[in-house]
Design a protein around this motif. Structure first.
Motif, short mmCIF file in Angstrom:
data_model
loop_
_atom_site.label_atom_id
_atom_site.label_comp_id
_atom_site.label_asym_id
_atom_site.label_seq_id
_atom_site.Cartn_x
_atom_site.Cartn_y
_atom_site.Cartn_z
N GLN A 19 0.99 -1.54 -0.12
CA GLN A 19 0.02 -0.02 -0.15
C GLN A 19 1.14 1.62 -0.34
N ARG A 43 -7.08 9.20 -3.61
CA ARG A 43 -7.66 9.26 -2.39
C ARG A 43 -7.76 7.81 -2.35
N ASN A 44 -8.26 7.10 -3.16
CA ASN A 44 -8.65 5.49 -2.59
C ASN A 44 -7.20 4.86 -2.34
N ALA A 46 -4.51 6.16 -0.55
CA ALA A 46 -4.35 6.80 0.91
C ALA A 46 -5.68 6.66 1.63
N ASP A 47 -6.96 6.02 1.24
CA ASP A 47 -7.63 5.25 2.01
C ASP A 47 -7.22 3.58 2.78
N ASN A 48 -7.21 3.33 1.64
CA ASN A 48 -6.04 1.45 1.96
C ASN A 48 -4.50 2.21 2.38
N MET A 50 -4.29 3.95 5.01
CA MET A 50 -4.43 4.29 6.61
C MET A 50 -5.10 3.11 6.63
N ARG A 51 -6.05 2.20 6.02
CA ARG A 51 -6.34 0.67 6.35
C ARG A 51 -6.09 0.34 6.59
#
Length: 66
Positions: A19, A43-44, A46-48, A50-51
């Motif tokens: 990631q 954005r996707n 960054a979201d992945n 952070m998860r």
């Protein structure tokens, strides 16, 4: 004496490292060409990321018995 359960799960480490690479690539792409598509990919990514990092925090708490 260390047990097999000590340390961070290698598959979790691999996921985070993957990631990070995806995020870095998306950040570079959005920096070079700020299109809606590039920003959506960033954005996707960054979201992945952070998860994945959140999962590390859960693993740390688990190992500390929290």
């Amino acid at each position: 004496m260390a047990s097999d359960d000590d340390g961070i799960d290698p598959s979790l480490r691999e996921r985070v490292m993957e990631q990070i690479g995806t995020f870095t690539d998306a950040l570079e792409a959005a920096s070079a060409n700020r299109t809606d598509e590039a920003l959506d990919e960033l954005r996707n990514a960054a979201d992945n990321l952070m998860r994945a990092v959140g999962r590390v925090l859960i693993e740390i708490a688990h190992q500390r018995g929290q």
